[in-house]
Design a protein around this motif. Structure first.
Motif, PDB file in Angstrom:
ATOM      1  N   CYS A  86       8.041  75.109  72.463  1.00  9.41           N
ATOM      2  CA  CYS A  86       5.851  75.402  72.838  1.00  9.41           C
ATOM      3  C   CYS A  86       5.838  73.536  72.825  1.00  9.41           C
ATOM      4  O   CYS A  86       4.832  73.394  74.035  1.00  9.41           O
ATOM      5  CB  CYS A  86       5.387  75.752  70.875  1.00  9.41           C
ATOM      6  SG  CYS A  86       6.000  77.106  70.195  1.00  9.41           S
ATOM      7  N   ILE A  87       6.436  72.816  72.465  1.00  6.24           N
ATOM      8  CA  ILE A  87       6.012  70.891  72.496  1.00  6.24           C
ATOM      9  C   ILE A  87       6.705  70.870  74.351  1.00  6.24           C
ATOM     10  O   ILE A  87       5.973  69.742  74.664  1.00  6.24           O
ATOM     11  CB  ILE A  87       6.856  70.251  71.805  1.00  6.24           C
ATOM     12  CG1 ILE A  87       6.011  69.006  71.193  1.00  6.24           C
ATOM     13  CG2 ILE A  87       8.461  70.162  71.838  1.00  6.24           C
ATOM     14  CD1 ILE A  87       6.233  68.028  70.498  1.00  6.24           C
ATOM     15  N   ALA A  88       7.199  71.580  75.174  1.00  7.83           N
ATOM     16  CA  ALA A  88       7.124  70.888  76.322  1.00  7.83           C
ATOM     17  C   ALA A  88       6.080  71.237  76.915  1.00  7.83           C
ATOM     18  O   ALA A  88       5.467  70.585  77.738  1.00  7.83           O
ATOM     19  CB  ALA A  88       8.179  71.904  76.781  1.00  7.83           C
ATOM     20  N   CYS A  89       4.771  71.868  76.374  1.00  7.98           N
ATOM     21  CA  CYS A  89       3.702  72.052  77.174  1.00  7.98           C
ATOM     22  C   CYS A  89       2.533  71.642  76.961  1.00  7.98           C
ATOM     23  O   CYS A  89       1.161  70.917  77.241  1.00  7.98           O
ATOM     24  CB  CYS A  89       3.471  73.008  77.718  1.00  7.98           C
ATOM     25  SG  CYS A  89       4.199  74.566  79.080  1.00  7.98           S
ATOM     26  N   GLY A 124      -1.596  69.465  73.872  1.00 11.99           N
ATOM     27  CA  GLY A 124      -1.933  69.948  75.432  1.00 11.99           C
ATOM     28  C   GLY A 124      -3.159  68.983  76.282  1.00 11.99           C
ATOM     29  O   GLY A 124      -3.381  68.123  75.938  1.00 11.99           O
ATOM     30  N   GLY A 125      -3.944  69.854  77.034  1.00  5.56           N
ATOM     31  CA  GLY A 125      -4.555  69.666  77.737  1.00  5.56           C
ATOM     32  C   GLY A 125      -4.240  67.759  78.764  1.00  5.56           C
ATOM     33  O   GLY A 125      -4.718  67.407  79.487  1.00  5.56           O
ATOM     34  N   ASN A 126      -2.644  67.788  78.799  1.00  6.20           N
ATOM     35  CA  ASN A 126      -2.715  66.566  79.718  1.00  6.20           C
ATOM     36  C   ASN A 126      -1.402  67.394  80.795  1.00  6.20           C
ATOM     37  O   ASN A 126      -0.492  66.247  81.652  1.00  6.20           O
ATOM     38  CB  ASN A 126      -1.732  65.774  78.974  1.00  6.20           C
ATOM     39  CG  ASN A 126      -0.092  66.356  77.929  1.00  6.20           C
ATOM     40  OD1 ASN A 126      -0.185  67.691  77.839  1.00  6.20           O
ATOM     41  ND2 ASN A 126       0.292  65.567  77.890  1.00  6.20           N
ATOM     42  N   MET A 127      -1.647  68.628  81.382  1.00  4.65           N
ATOM     43  CA  MET A 127      -0.641  68.759  82.268  1.00  4.65           C
ATOM     44  C   MET A 127      -1.208  70.480  82.896  1.00  4.65           C
ATOM     45  O   MET A 127      -1.732  71.490  82.123  1.00  4.65           O
ATOM     46  CB  MET A 127       0.889  68.728  81.897  1.00  4.65           C
ATOM     47  CG  MET A 127       1.256  70.054  80.617  1.00  4.65           C
ATOM     48  SD  MET A 127       2.335  70.259  80.407  1.00  4.65           S
ATOM     49  CE  MET A 127       3.654  70.649  82.314  1.00  4.65           C
ATOM     50  N   PHE A 128      -1.029  70.627  83.991  1.00  8.06           N
ATOM     51  CA  PHE A 128      -1.094  72.339  84.474  1.00  8.06           C
ATOM     52  C   PHE A 128       0.370  72.739  83.872  1.00  8.06           C
ATOM     53  O   PHE A 128       1.136  72.233  84.103  1.00  8.06           O
ATOM     54  CB  PHE A 128      -1.447  72.281  86.229  1.00  8.06           C
ATOM     55  CG  PHE A 128      -2.411  71.940  85.965  1.00  8.06           C
ATOM     56  CD1 PHE A 128      -4.261  72.308  86.246  1.00  8.06           C
ATOM     57  CD2 PHE A 128      -2.813  69.892  86.945  1.00  8.06           C
ATOM     58  CE1 PHE A 128      -4.970  71.177  85.907  1.00  8.06           C
ATOM     59  CE2 PHE A 128      -3.584  69.832  87.654  1.00  8.06           C
ATOM     60  CZ  PHE A 128      -5.038  70.155  86.876  1.00  8.06           C
ATOM     61  N   GLN A 129       0.125  74.627  84.238  1.00 11.23           N
ATOM     62  CA  GLN A 129       1.224  75.360  84.323  1.00 11.23           C
ATOM     63  C   GLN A 129       0.840  76.676  84.945  1.00 11.23           C
ATOM     64  O   GLN A 129      -0.007  76.980  84.445  1.00 11.23           O
ATOM     65  CB  GLN A 129       2.293  75.760  82.375  1.00 11.23           C
ATOM     66  CG  GLN A 129       2.729  76.347  82.317  1.00 11.23           C
ATOM     67  CD  GLN A 129       4.131  75.488  83.362  1.00 11.23           C
ATOM     68  OE1 GLN A 129       4.158  76.048  83.834  1.00 11.23           O
ATOM     69  NE2 GLN A 129       4.755  74.438  82.381  1.00 11.23           N
ATOM     70  N   LYS A 185      -4.662  74.573  82.768  1.00 12.84           N
ATOM     71  CA  LYS A 185      -4.087  73.354  83.035  1.00 12.84           C
ATOM     72  C   LYS A 185      -4.397  73.606  80.777  1.00 12.84           C
ATOM     73  O   LYS A 185      -4.847  75.336  80.711  1.00 12.84           O
ATOM     74  CB  LYS A 185      -5.814  72.240  82.035  1.00 12.84           C
ATOM     75  CG  LYS A 185      -5.633  70.859  81.513  1.00 12.84           C
ATOM     76  CD  LYS A 185      -6.798  70.663  80.414  1.00 12.84           C
ATOM     77  CE  LYS A 185      -7.921  71.077  80.227  1.00 12.84           C
ATOM     78  NZ  LYS A 185      -9.504  70.922  79.637  1.00 12.84           N
ATOM     79  N   VAL A 186      -2.899  73.383  80.693  1.00 13.05           N
ATOM     80  CA  VAL A 186      -2.875  74.173  79.269  1.00 13.05           C
ATOM     81  C   VAL A 186      -3.811  73.217  78.505  1.00 13.05           C
ATOM     82  O   VAL A 186      -4.176  71.982  78.229  1.00 13.05           O
ATOM     83  CB  VAL A 186      -1.143  72.618  78.970  1.00 13.05           C
ATOM     84  CG1 VAL A 186      -0.918  73.147  77.298  1.00 13.05           C
ATOM     85  CG2 VAL A 186       0.169  73.877  80.060  1.00 13.05           C
ATOM     86  N   PRO A 187      -3.648  74.305  77.706  1.00 14.17           N
ATOM     87  CA  PRO A 187      -5.456  74.290  76.338  1.00 14.17           C
ATOM     88  C   PRO A 187      -4.518  73.332  75.461  1.00 14.17           C
ATOM     89  O   PRO A 187      -3.564  73.842  74.175  1.00 14.17           O
ATOM     90  CB  PRO A 187      -5.748  75.095  75.937  1.00 14.17           C
ATOM     91  CG  PRO A 187      -4.898  76.115  76.328  1.00 14.17           C
ATOM     92  CD  PRO A 187      -3.846  75.961  77.723  1.00 14.17           C
ATOM     93  N   SER A 188      -5.665  72.837  75.155  1.00  7.58           N
ATOM     94  CA  SER A 188      -5.194  71.517  73.458  1.00  7.58           C
ATOM     95  C   SER A 188      -4.953  72.565  72.422  1.00  7.58           C
ATOM     96  O   SER A 188      -6.042  73.664  72.069  1.00  7.58           O
ATOM     97  CB  SER A 188      -6.444  70.801  73.025  1.00  7.58           C
ATOM     98  OG  SER A 188      -6.192  70.263  71.707  1.00  7.58           O
TER      99      SER A 188
END
Length: 319
Positions: free
Chosen positions: A206-209, A216-221, A257-260
């Motif tokens: 889970c921590i990969a994204c 979270g909040g620092n990449m797109f997926q 965007k990957v949510p926080s």
């Protein structure tokens, strides 16, 4: 759990023993930073504007209408209601810690808080206004004229309204979660099950994204890495296209965007489409479509227990 023995064997690895001091833990996730120092006059002006319904074209909607600070900074509705009484097309994310996200909006179309504010005020589904109208309305109010003159040399302008709101939003840091206290060295504050849930959160991937200070909040997926989420859900919507609506690049179709995950336990429902009403449902979707794995029932419970430790505080009270 069926036996305590596995936990006891894992005590050294998991750091489950008594806290021996306040030294921060060497973990991939870090506590939230302190609330940044901001100009107090601009913060107070931004707070007033955050609650100002005259930002909307018909005086019915403020930022606070959809971002309830006492309830996680989001909206408990599946879709917030815009100025005209119709629902907006995507679920409203929390405003808490939004300043720590690398982009704003689900599809990341705004690089800054100011750019997000500029768009929301003009959005035909949200506030439905325009900036000339906003500036004229605020300039006609003697109290606002005075507050802006005190905070900005050039008084009421579009840029200053946006800056004041963004300045206030940068103070909306939901600090002091139990997990942050744990990361800061108070290892006794989490239960054994919560600590083990954190380990499972890491080991399942889970921590990969969901990484970085905002978890979270620092990449797109892509939503649906290991399966076609949208085909299974059915009834495709334009909003499901995600970042594709911004770039037109086929690789960005269904990318968000990957949510926080901060305050995730108090910000249901989940995902851009509000399709998950509970954390249990959201975790099931993530395992199936993002990880392509099936957790044990026990592991899922433990991960949810960990997620519940991410709830922070605002004005000295838990969210």
């Amino acid at each position: 759990m069926s036996s305590r023995l596995p936990y006891l064997l894992l005590l050294p690895m998991l750091g489950l023993g008594l806290s021996l001091g306040a030294a921060p833990l060497d973990e991939p996730l870090k506590p939230l930073p302190p609330r940044p120092q901001q100009d107090p006059q601009r913060v107070e002006l931004g707070r007033q504007l955050f609650n100002e319904t005259r930002l909307s074209v018909n005086g019915t909607l403020s930022c606070a209408s959809c971002h309830h600070l006492a309830k996680g900074g989001a909206d408990d509705k599946a879709f917030s209601i815009g100025f005209a009484g119709a629902p907006v097309p995507l679920n409203t994310p929390s405003v808490f810690n939004a300043s720590l996200n690398f982009r704003q909006f689900w599809n990341g179309r705004a690089d800054t808080l100011e750019a997000q504010i500029q768009e929301v005020v003009q959005s035909p589904s949200e506030m439905g206004s325009n900036w000339d109208h906003v500036v004229q309305t605020l300039s006609a109010d003697a109290a606002y004229r005075g507050a802006f003159a005190a905070a900005y040399p050039d008084g009421v302008t579009m840029n200053n309204v946006q800056n004041a709101l963004a300045t206030y939003e940068r103070t909306l840091i939901s600090s002091h979660s139990r997990f942050d206290q744990y990361l800061s060295g108070n290892t006794d504050i989490l239960s054994r099950e919560e600590k083990y849930g954190y380990q499972r959160f890491k080991s399942y991937g889970c921590i990969a994204c969901h990484q970085g200070v905002n978890i979270g909040g620092n990449m797109f997926q892509k939503f649906g890495v290991m399966g076609d989420y949208f085909q299974v859900r059915g009834k495709p919507l334009e909003s499901d296209l995600g970042r594709y609506l911004v770039t037109g690049d086929e690789e960005d179709r269904n990318v968000f965007k990957v949510p926080s995950l901060r305050n995730v336990a108090v910000t249901a429902p989940y995902f851009h489409d509000s399709s998950a009403n509970t954390l249990e449902e959201a975790v099931d979707v993530m395992f199936k479509f993002q990880l392509g794995r099936v957790p044990s029932a026990e592991d899922k419970i433990l991960i949810i227990k960990f997620l519940e430790t991410l709830t922070g505080e605002w004005e000295g009270k838990p969210l």
